[in-house]
Every structure is written in structure tokens, then in C-alpha cells.
Design a protein around this motif. Structure first.
Motif, PDB file in Angstrom:
ATOM      1  N   SER A 246       0.841  -1.202   0.000  1.00 35.36           N
ATOM      2  CA  SER A 246       0.000   0.000   0.000  1.00 35.36           C
ATOM      3  C   SER A 246       0.878   1.255   0.000  1.00 35.36           C
ATOM      4  O   SER A 246       0.610   2.213  -0.728  1.00 35.36           O
ATOM      5  CB  SER A 246      -0.893  -0.044   1.239  1.00 35.36           C
ATOM      6  N   PHE A 247       1.926   1.238   0.813  1.00 35.20           N
ATOM      7  CA  PHE A 247       2.888   2.345   0.865  1.00 35.20           C
ATOM      8  C   PHE A 247       3.438   2.605  -0.536  1.00 35.20           C
ATOM      9  O   PHE A 247       3.423   3.740  -1.039  1.00 35.20           O
ATOM     10  CB  PHE A 247       3.989   1.983   1.862  1.00 35.20           C
ATOM     11  N   PHE A 248       3.878   1.533  -1.174  1.00 37.04           N
ATOM     12  CA  PHE A 248       4.465   1.668  -2.508  1.00 37.04           C
ATOM     13  C   PHE A 248       3.442   2.242  -3.495  1.00 37.04           C
ATOM     14  O   PHE A 248       3.719   3.208  -4.212  1.00 37.04           O
ATOM     15  CB  PHE A 248       4.957   0.289  -2.992  1.00 37.04           C
ATOM     16  N   GLY A 249       2.244   1.659  -3.507  1.00 35.92           N
ATOM     17  CA  GLY A 249       1.215   2.071  -4.464  1.00 35.92           C
ATOM     18  C   GLY A 249       0.770   3.513  -4.246  1.00 35.92           C
ATOM     19  O   GLY A 249       0.701   4.308  -5.199  1.00 35.92           O
ATOM     20  N   PHE A 250       0.500   3.866  -2.999  1.00 34.47           N
ATOM     21  CA  PHE A 250       0.024   5.223  -2.719  1.00 34.47           C
ATOM     22  C   PHE A 250       1.122   6.265  -2.959  1.00 34.47           C
ATOM     23  O   PHE A 250       0.845   7.348  -3.469  1.00 34.47           O
ATOM     24  CB  PHE A 250      -0.502   5.322  -1.279  1.00 34.47           C
ATOM     25  N   ALA A 251       2.347   5.929  -2.590  1.00 37.10           N
ATOM     26  CA  ALA A 251       3.449   6.885  -2.810  1.00 37.10           C
ATOM     27  C   ALA A 251       3.669   7.104  -4.309  1.00 37.10           C
ATOM     28  O   ALA A 251       3.881   8.234  -4.760  1.00 37.10           O
ATOM     29  CB  ALA A 251       4.730   6.376  -2.146  1.00 37.10           C
ATOM     30  N   LEU A 252       3.593   6.019  -5.070  1.00 29.75           N
ATOM     31  CA  LEU A 252       3.761   6.120  -6.531  1.00 29.75           C
ATOM     32  C   LEU A 252       2.654   6.999  -7.126  1.00 29.75           C
ATOM     33  O   LEU A 252       2.937   7.922  -7.911  1.00 29.75           O
ATOM     34  CB  LEU A 252       3.735   4.718  -7.145  1.00 29.75           C
ATOM     35  N   ALA A 253       1.415   6.726  -6.718  1.00 31.98           N
ATOM     36  CA  ALA A 253       0.287   7.507  -7.241  1.00 31.98           C
ATOM     37  C   ALA A 253       0.434   8.980  -6.850  1.00 31.98           C
ATOM     38  O   ALA A 253       0.227   9.877  -7.681  1.00 31.98           O
ATOM     39  CB  ALA A 253      -1.019   6.937  -6.705  1.00 31.98           C
TER      40      ALA A 253
END
Lengths: 374, 174
Positions: A246-253
Motif C-alpha cells: 500500500s505504501f508503494f502504491g500510494f506513494a507512486l500515485a
């Protein structure tokens, strides 16, 4: 064994979302690029603000660090999870805490920033990820083969208040700004998001990390420890991975939406051309973090919920941050200085020797490492 | 000793030997410690009205397109004040006017190493935009040169400097 309920899944996703979006927004509103949250860089800033080093570009009492500890402290008190414990090789943890921050300085970032750099499009940070994974793997070899620091025992409750108390004092100093607290007017420490926003994100991350036991090295360690299939049967391990994804996905977005995503190898913020040393620096971080049960962020959070050993580690981290600046150990855009290279090599040697001397041969995972594994 | 012990001892020996080799083969360099470097850098900020007047004169000469005279004056000032970043910045400006972006980039590199404030938006002397344009023009010139001479080692070295400048322009938390 408790089941992974829907509410818990939401909580784990929220953990990743808050740290991912929060960090990117902190960068957007003033923190250095790709450095919305970096425990290592911020520790160097705090060390400078307190006068532990004289780099006038690296002095600022970062409210995020204060927030991590106080957020964890407040929620653990509220939920009755504040337990003052200690006595599990504190001096050794101090030393490892120092080495971990020096490893971060050589990579230019802690494990949280490693993910922020990757989600900001910096593919050179992948060498650090490889190093971190390799370090975690080696650390786990020791844990699985009888490495032990000794079980922590209950300590007087007042002892658990020391680190949160220090952070409250730092918060007062950050607000009052007395003359003996250094404050950079230029350089990366002069780049910061609004005070209340930084503190707010810090408090939220600290509280959620206390609730979910979020830890990047811990999440990676569980993959090696359990294997993919068994991992899915352990709610906390699954949850930790959900948080990391989730960290990875939200930070990327968030990076894409705020225009902070710049894909490429060259010209990335906080990057170094010494890829091999970036790998080694993160290897040191992964190895050390596994031995002391948690990445730098986890140590701050654990210190907030009464873990005196984590508190000693935080002090070691602060010392390491000061040494990294005073001795010029950290990597720069030019590369990794010889001093940093030697320190990383000797640091890894030291961790190996610590592993060698603290093993009980013929035994498996020590009880202190089994806490929270089920 | 079990397998892990043996591996650990072997790794410690290899890493220690590697560290010793690194130390032994490191080139001799009169490297000041970070505190000393910062002390030298602080000389940038010592007020010098006489030098300021000469810099103003050089800028006027450059505005009148008198590049040869400007260069002579700036070179003599650099000999006198080799620690002043603004003088290297001026020499870079002259080279840009002569449409030599690669050479200008090296002057800007020297300038920002002497005084990182040129890349700090929080300071009045921030020159990041100008340096960024120079680096982009230098990159274009180098790429075009490499297309004609792919094996040119000097151009490859110049390209590494471009990458270094891009990292400096991107900033760091250190």
C-alpha cells in the motif's frame, strides 16, 4: 491465531497510504525532493540542531521524528499497550543503531526513503533495495541459527517515559526556538514543510505504526522466514506486506499526481553514482535492523511505546547521525568517500562478529524474536 | 564451529582484507575534514568591497560584449581569490556567451563546489536555472559529439560530469 479481519486489512492499507501520501505531500510542501520522510536524514538534522555537528546546512529539529515517537506513545497509552521493558543487550543495540544510520548515510536514505526514491522514479535506488534484501537475508540466517540478544524484562514504568519525555522537550524547543538550538537558513535542512503539517504526519504515522507494527525490514524478513505460502496464513505478516504494498502504491500515485515522478537513472535527487556502495550501505542497514528487531522507524515507534532497548538504539542512531556528518561518511553526488567505504566494510564485519559471538549453537529462533510472529 | 561460523569467519577475513586494500591503494589526497572544508567555504561570505567593485566592472564589461577584457580581468581575480565561487560563475558566463557550454559547465561545477548556495533556492545568489540550461546544452553537445566519435574518452568523461551536475541540480538531503 487471530484471523485477518476486514477492519485489520483496512488498517494495514491505511498505514501504507498515510506514510506514502504523507511523505510525498511533505516533499511537495517543502521537504527535500524524495525526502518527505527519512529517519536517517532527519536524525542528522536533529543532531545538528542540538549541536552534535557543525554542518550549518543540516540543522533542524524535524517535527516528523518527534511525531513518530509521540504518536506511538499516545496511542499505546490510550490502548493500554504501553509497557516499559528493557535489558536486552542495550549497549549492543546502541552500537548497531549507530551502524544502521551510517549505512543509511552511505546509501543516502533509510528504508522508508528507499521506497520513496523508487516511487519517485529513481531506478538507481533499486541497488539499495537489493542490498537491503540481502542484508535481511543474512541477518535472518543468524536469527534462525540461535542468535539472541536476551529477553527484555519489565522495567520501572518511569523508564519508558524517558524517550517520549525527551521528544516532548524537543517539541517545546522546536516551538520556542531558543538561541542554543541551531536552525539552518540554507541547505537541505532549510527545506521543510509547514511545522504543523510535519508534526501531524509524524503523529499519524507513529500512531498507525504502533498499531500495525509497521516495519519495512520486518516485512521483508517475514517473506524469508515463512515463505510465500505460510506467509499468507500469518495475519500479521500478511498485514505487514499489505502495508508495504500500500505504501508503494500510494506513494507512486501521489508522486505521479503531484508531478514529482521523474523516471530515470541519472540526475535523481539524493542519489550517488556509487551503486556498489549504495548496495553495501543498505546491506548494513538490513543486516543490523534484523538483529535489533526493526528498521530505524520501528525503533522510534517502539521507543515511544516503552521499549527502553529501542530507546537506547535511538540514542545510538542519533550518535551515528552525528558521526556521519562529523567524519564525512555519507555519500554525495560525487560518490562514496573512502571513509564511508571503510566504515561500511568494518560495520558489516562488526555485525558478523556480533552474530558470531551471540549465537547459541544448535538452537533455533530465540524467544525474543518470536514475539508477534504468530 | 558449524557452517555459519565458518562462513562468518571467512567473510570477516575477506572484508577486512578488502578494507585494508582500499586503504593501501587509496590515492594520497590532502583532504581537509568536513569542518575544515566548511571553514574554507565560509571565506565566500567575507565582505570584500574592492573585489565587489572589480566584479561589478567585469559584469559591465561583459554587458558591453567586451569578452576578452572581461576574461583577462576575471582570470586575474581568480588567481588572487581562488576560493571565490562567484568568479568561476563569471568565467562560466563568459564561456556561455562564447557558446562553449561544456567548458562553461566545468566552471559552474567549480563554482558550486566552492559555494553550494548557487544551487540553493533559499539564497539570493541562486543560479540553478542558468546552470540547468548550461548542463542541458552541454549534454546536447556531448551527445552529438559521441554520435560522431562513439569511442571518445574525453566526451565520455564530460558526460559523467553532466550526470554529476544533474545530481547536484536535483539536490540531496545530505
Amino acid at each position: 491465531m487471530e484471523k485477518l479481519t476486514r477492519n485489520m486489512i483496512i488498517l494495514f492499507i491505511l498505514m501504507g497510504a498515510v506514510i506514502g501520501v504523507g511523505a510525498v505531500l511533505l516533499s511537495y510542501f517543502g521537504n527535500p525532493a524524495n525526502t518527505g520522510i527519512c529517519v536517517a536524514c532527519f536524525m542528522e538534522n536533529v543532531a545538528g540542531a542540538l549541536g552534535f555537528h557543525d554542518n550549518f546546512r543540516m540543522q533542524y529539529l524535524r517535527p516528523e521524528i518527534i511525531g513518530f515517537v509521540l504518536g506511538a506513545f499516545a496511542l499505546s497509552l490510550f490502548r493500554g499497550e504501553f509497557h516499559s521493558t528493557g535489558g536486552s543487550s542495550p549497549l549492543l543495540r546502541f552500537l548497531v543503531g549507530m551502524l544502521v544510520i551510517i549505512g543509511c548515510a552511505v546509501f543516502i536514505g533509510c528504508p522508508v526513503k528507499l521506497f520513496l526514491r523508487i516511487t519517485g522514479g529513481d531506478i538507481s535506488a533499486l541497488t539499495g533495495l537489493a542490498g537491503l534484501i540481502a542484508g535481511v537475508y543474512v541477518g535472518l540466517e543468524f536469527i534462525e541459527n540461535g542468535f539472541r540478544l536476551g529477553e527484555a524484562k519489565p522495567a520501572p514504568r518511569a523508564n519508558g517515559f524517558i524517550i517520549p519525555g525527551v521528544m516532548i522537550l524537543l517539541l517545546i524547543l522546536a516551538v520556542v526556538q531558543p538561541s542554543f538550538i541551531n536552525q539552518s537558513e540554507k541547505g537541505s535542512a532549510a527545506q521543510y514543510a509547514p511545522f504543523l503539517m510535519s508534526l501531524g504526519v509524524g503523529l499519524l504515522v507513529g500512531a498507525l505504526a504502533q498499531r500495525t507494527q509497521f516495519c519495512i525490514t520486518g516485512g521483508i524478513a517475514r517473506i524469508f522466514l515463512w515463505g510465500p505460502r505460510e506467509l499468507m496464513n500469518c495475519p500479521r505478516s500478511t498485514g505487514m506486506l499489505i502495508s508495504i504494498c500500500s505504501f508503494f502504491g500510494f506513494a507512486l500515485a501521489a508522486n505521479l499526481l503531484t508531478g514529482q515522478f521523474h523516471f530515470g537513472l541519472q540526475g535523481q535527487p539524493s542519489s550517488t553514482p556509487s551503486y556498489g556502495w549504495a548496495f553495501s550501505g543498505m546491506f548494513l542497514v538490513g543486516f543490523g535492523s534484523v538483529l535489533i528487531r526493526g528498521c530505524p522507524l520501528r525503533q522510534l515507534v517502539a521507543a515511544g511505546q516503552g521499549d527502553n532497548d529501542a530507546g537506547v538504539t535511538v540514542m545510538g542512531m542519533l550518535t551515528g547521525a552525528a558521526l556521519a556528518q562529523n567524519w564525512g561518511l555519507g555519500s554525495t553526488a560525487e560518490g562514496t568517500p573512502l571513509e564511508g567505504q571503510i566504515t561500511v566494510l568494518l560495520g558489516i564485519c562488526l555485525l558478523l562478529v556480533i552474530g558470531l559471538l551471540n549465537r547459541r549453537r544448535g538452537y533455533g529462533i530465540a524467544p525474543e524474536y518470536q514475539i508477534g510472529l504468530d | 564451529m558449524d557452517k555459519l561460523d565458518k562462513l562468518t569467519v571467512a567473510s570477516v577475513i575477506v572484508l577486512t582484507v578488502y578494507a585494508a586494500v582500499l586503504l593501501a591503494t587509496a590515492p594520497d589526497r590532502p583532504r581537509a575534514n568536513p569542518a575544515e572544508q566548511r571553514r574554507v567555504a565560509s571565506q565566500q561570505y567575507i565582505a570584500n568591497p574592492e573585489l565587489d567593485n572589480k566584479i561589478r566592472l567585469a559584469k559591465n564589461l561583459m554587458a558591453q560584449d567586451n569578452l576578452d577584457k572581461t576574461e583577462t580581468l576575471v582570470n586575474s581575480l581568480i588567481n588572487e581569490y581562488p576560493y571565490r565561487g562567484d568568479l568561476f560563475m563569471l568565467r562560466g558566463d563568459i564561456l556561455m556567451r562564447r557558446q562553449q557550454p561544456v567548458a562553461a559547465m566545468y566552471e559552474y561545477k567549480e563554482a558550486i563546489e566552492l559555494n553550494p548556495d548557487f544551487l540553493d533556492k533559499k539564497t539570493k545568489i541562486f543560479q540553478g536555472k542558468k546552470i540547468r540550461i548550461t548542463v542541458e546544452e552541454a549534454m546536447a553537445a556531448i551527445e552529438s559529439g559521441l554520435q560522431q566519435q562513439p569511442g571518445d574518452t574525453r566526451l565520455k568523461s564530460d558526460r559523467k560530469t553532466v550526470y554529476y551536475m544533474k545530481r547536484k541540480l536535483a539536490g540531496s538531503c545530505g
